[in-house]
Design an enzyme around this catalytic site. Structure first.
Site, PDB file in Angstrom:
ATOM      1  N   GLN A 127      -0.155  -1.232  -5.554  1.00  0.00           N
ATOM      2  CA  GLN A 127      -0.732  -0.775  -4.281  1.00  0.00           C
ATOM      3  C   GLN A 127      -2.049  -0.039  -4.522  1.00  0.00           C
ATOM      4  OE1 GLN A 127      -0.221   2.923  -3.252  1.00  0.00           O
ATOM      5  NE2 GLN A 127      -1.839   2.544  -1.762  1.00  0.00           N
TER       6      GLN A 127
ATOM      7  N   TYR B 134      -5.183   2.311  -3.089  1.00  0.00           N
ATOM      8  CA  TYR B 134      -5.908   3.155  -2.140  1.00  0.00           C
ATOM      9  C   TYR B 134      -7.386   2.934  -2.437  1.00  0.00           C
ATOM     10  CZ  TYR B 134      -1.907   5.951  -0.510  1.00  0.00           C
ATOM     11  OH  TYR B 134      -0.746   6.387   0.074  1.00  0.00           O
TER      12      TYR B 134
ATOM     13  N   THR C 194      -3.339  -0.481   1.122  1.00  0.00           N
ATOM     14  CA  THR C 194      -2.871   0.377   2.213  1.00  0.00           C
ATOM     15  C   THR C 194      -4.062   0.738   3.097  1.00  0.00           C
ATOM     16  OG1 THR C 194      -1.075   1.188   0.866  1.00  0.00           O
ATOM     17  CG2 THR C 194      -1.706   2.554   2.748  1.00  0.00           C
TER      18      THR C 194
ATOM     19  N   SER D 255       3.879  -1.285   9.202  1.00  0.00           N
ATOM     20  CA  SER D 255       4.239   0.039   8.681  1.00  0.00           C
ATOM     21  C   SER D 255       3.392   1.101   9.347  1.00  0.00           C
ATOM     22  CB  SER D 255       3.962   0.057   7.162  1.00  0.00           C
ATOM     23  OG  SER D 255       4.080   1.370   6.631  1.00  0.00           O
TER      24      SER D 255
ATOM     25  N   HIS E 181       3.414   4.101   7.590  1.00  0.00           N
ATOM     26  CA  HIS E 181       3.406   5.013   6.456  1.00  0.00           C
ATOM     27  C   HIS E 181       4.554   6.025   6.545  1.00  0.00           C
ATOM     28  CE1 HIS E 181       0.499   5.734   3.078  1.00  0.00           C
ATOM     29  NE2 HIS E 181       1.180   6.860   2.961  1.00  0.00           N
TER      30      HIS E 181
ATOM     31  N   ASP F  43       8.317  -1.861   6.935  1.00  0.00           N
ATOM     32  CA  ASP F  43       8.975  -0.626   6.496  1.00  0.00           C
ATOM     33  C   ASP F  43       8.944   0.439   7.568  1.00  0.00           C
ATOM     34  OD1 ASP F  43       6.713   1.101   6.276  1.00  0.00           O
ATOM     35  OD2 ASP F  43       6.469   0.692   4.145  1.00  0.00           O
TER      36      ASP F  43
HETATM   37  C1  FNR Z   1       4.707   7.334   0.838  1.00  0.00           C
HETATM   38  N1  FNR Z   1       4.068   6.165   1.245  1.00  0.00           N
HETATM   39  C2  FNR Z   1       3.045   5.656   0.462  1.00  0.00           C
HETATM   40  N2  FNR Z   1       2.443   4.480   0.818  1.00  0.00           N
HETATM   41  C3  FNR Z   1       1.488   3.938   0.040  1.00  0.00           C
HETATM   42  O1  FNR Z   1       0.975   2.870   0.371  1.00  0.00           O
HETATM   43  N3  FNR Z   1       1.096   4.584  -1.110  1.00  0.00           N
HETATM   44  C4  FNR Z   1       1.626   5.749  -1.513  1.00  0.00           C
HETATM   45  O2  FNR Z   1       1.269   6.282  -2.568  1.00  0.00           O
HETATM   46  C5  FNR Z   1       2.618   6.345  -0.684  1.00  0.00           C
HETATM   47  N4  FNR Z   1       3.168   7.549  -1.013  1.00  0.00           N
HETATM   48  C6  FNR Z   1       4.233   8.036  -0.288  1.00  0.00           C
HETATM   49  C7  FNR Z   1       4.855   9.220  -0.689  1.00  0.00           C
HETATM   50  C8  FNR Z   1       5.993   9.677  -0.018  1.00  0.00           C
HETATM   51  C9  FNR Z   1       6.682  10.925  -0.498  1.00  0.00           C
HETATM   52  C10 FNR Z   1       6.489   8.936   1.095  1.00  0.00           C
HETATM   53  C11 FNR Z   1       7.740   9.374   1.814  1.00  0.00           C
HETATM   54  C12 FNR Z   1       5.848   7.802   1.512  1.00  0.00           C
HETATM   55  C13 FNR Z   1       4.596   5.372   2.387  1.00  0.00           C
HETATM   56  C14 FNR Z   1       5.683   4.419   1.922  1.00  0.00           C
HETATM   57  O3  FNR Z   1       5.164   3.391   1.119  1.00  0.00           O
HETATM   58  C15 FNR Z   1       6.416   3.737   3.091  1.00  0.00           C
HETATM   59  O4  FNR Z   1       5.474   3.164   3.966  1.00  0.00           O
HETATM   60  C16 FNR Z   1       7.338   4.670   3.872  1.00  0.00           C
HETATM   61  O5  FNR Z   1       7.923   5.644   3.041  1.00  0.00           O
HETATM   62  C17 FNR Z   1       8.438   3.819   4.532  1.00  0.00           C
HETATM   63  O6  FNR Z   1       9.221   4.588   5.338  1.00  0.00           O
HETATM   64  P1  FNR Z   1      10.678   5.202   4.899  1.00  0.00           P
HETATM   65  O7  FNR Z   1      11.482   4.085   4.235  1.00  0.00           O
HETATM   66  O8  FNR Z   1      10.399   6.340   3.967  1.00  0.00           O
HETATM   67  O9  FNR Z   1      11.221   5.613   6.202  1.00  0.00           O
END
Ligand code: FNR
Length: 365
Positions: free
Chosen positions: A131, A133, A160, A261, A263, A294
């Site tokens: 992934q 950023y 993302t 999503s 996030h 998600d």
């Molecule tokens: C994330 N998410 C996330 N997304 C991404 O693209 N890169 C990242 O580094 C992160 N970091 C991250 C840290 C933490 C602590 C959380 C909780 C979430 C978002 C993640 O990929 C995802 O979209 C959501 O967590 C999905 O929802 P649920 O399953 O947590 O409800």
């Protein structure tokens, strides 16, 4: 007496809260603003009613899914979550070993505690996605990371797009907590020649400053996505789509897949629940590219609902982080074992022995 790993998600969460420092738990669990989106993710899933089929012969359930020419054993992926050392010292290495054990592909975050190469080395032959950023001041850094992922054997690149600015997360602000500033997410930067070439020092403080100052990417646009697409031969998947028109733009710009999503409710608060956004996007994409999902997946029936709404696969986030916090590799393994067993039972009870029949299920509101 002997205690078992909790079955109920709510108890997994509670146990993680007991073992984690307050600011780490808050960082993982919380959403942005007043957490409307976090709650919309749950309620939008809860509003979906499955219409199950009977007498379908579910004696042989196989939920493997083919995406971009690769076959994955489960329609469940580990969502990209950065800085997993927040939950456990073995961080992504523990997570990925558990993921491999259960045939669950992992999406590695730009902000991982171990580098994308270290994670790949831990699980040879296990499918991984990377992934990104976007680094807008120095696009060569993001391009180089994509190339490194391809060289390390990753199957796909996820970009993302819902993090052009970091969400307003009040609990982190109140705790004055920034895990990025604390240095939990350096690994992919530290060994990146392109990134290091833009710094005027090699110490961790300079690296952290270089990351933090370049984290926001407000000018990210579809041309940048095309640049990432051209950098490697890997499929490019855009994560964070909620409007069908953006889904159409993704198609028009040659994107290979999208992830519906918000996030996990951590970015703009007040945003539509993922499960509410999914059907219109599935309709717009009309089978031309895979649509992943998600937000709020906690149980097997949630996966059934997402697939019945048209998703090809789902990502799960917080639950595995809680497992990691509770008991490292073992904890993630328990979370996945419970979720996948539940999914197996749920798919069977819905009369759906495979992903195709899951996607053909009807739903009502
Ligand atoms: C994330 N998410 C996330 N997304 C991404 O693209 N890169 C990242 O580094 C992160 N970091 C991250 C840290 C933490 C602590 C959380 C909780 C979430 C978002 C993640 O990929 C995802 O979209 C959501 O967590 C999905 O929802 P649920 O399953 O947590 O409800």
């Amino acid at each position: 007496g002997e205690t078992h790993f909790p079955y109920r998600f709510e108890n997994v969460e509670k146990k993680a809260q007991e073992v984690l420092p307050k600011e780490a738990f808050d960082y993982i669990q919380s959403g942005a603003g007043r957490e409307e989106t976090l709650s919309n993710n749950r309620t939008s899933l809860e509003q979906v009613k499955i219409v199950p089929r009977m007498l379908q012969n579910v004696g042989n359930i196989d939920l493997s899914v083919k995406l971009f020419g690769n076959t994955y054993k489960q329609p469940v992926f580990l969502a990209p979550i950065g800085m997993q050392k927040l939950a456990h010292p073995e961080a992504e290495l523990a997570t990925v070993r558990a993921a491999k054990k259960h045939g669950v592909p992992m999406i590695v975050s730009t902000a991982s505690t171990f580098s994308l190469e270290e994670i790949a080395k831990e699980v040879p032959d296990h499918p991984l996605w990377y992934q990104i950023y976007w680094n807008e001041r120095h696009p060569d850094v993001s391009i180089n990371m994509a190339v490194r992922a391809e060289q390390a054997g990753y199957d796909a690149i996820v970009v993302t797009v819902d993090t052009v600015l970091i969400g307003w997360r009040e609990r982190d602000l109140e705790n004055q907590f920034s895990p990025l500033k604390a240095g939990y997410g350096l690994a992919n930067f530290k060994n990146d020649e392109a990134f290091m070439s833009h710094l005027d020092g090699t110490d961790d403080d300079t690296i952290v400053r270089g990351i933090v100052e370049n984290f926001a990417h407000p000018t990210l646009n579809w041309k940048d996505i095309e640049k990432i697409k051209k950098a490697t031969g890997l499929p490019v998947i855009v994560k964070g789509i909620l409007d069908p028109e953006d889904a159409r733009f993704a198609l028009e710009h040659g994107v290979d897949g999208i992830i519906v999503s918000n996030h996990g409710g951590r970015q703009l608060d007040g945003v539509i629940g993922s499960a509410e956004a999914l059907p219109t996007i599935v309709e717009e994409i009309n089978g031309q590219i895979p649509v992943l999902f998600d937000g709020g997946i906690r149980r097997g029936a949630d996966v059934v609902k997402a697939l019945a709404l048209g998703a090809d696969a789902v990502l799960v986030g917080r639950p595995f982080m809680y497992g990691l916090a509770i008991d490292g590799e073992n904890g993630v393994s328990n979370v996945l074992e419970h979720l996948l067993s539940d999914l197996h039972v749920s798919a069977g009870l819905a009369g759906s022995p495979d992903v195709r029949t899951l996607k053909a299920l009807k739903t009502r509101k």
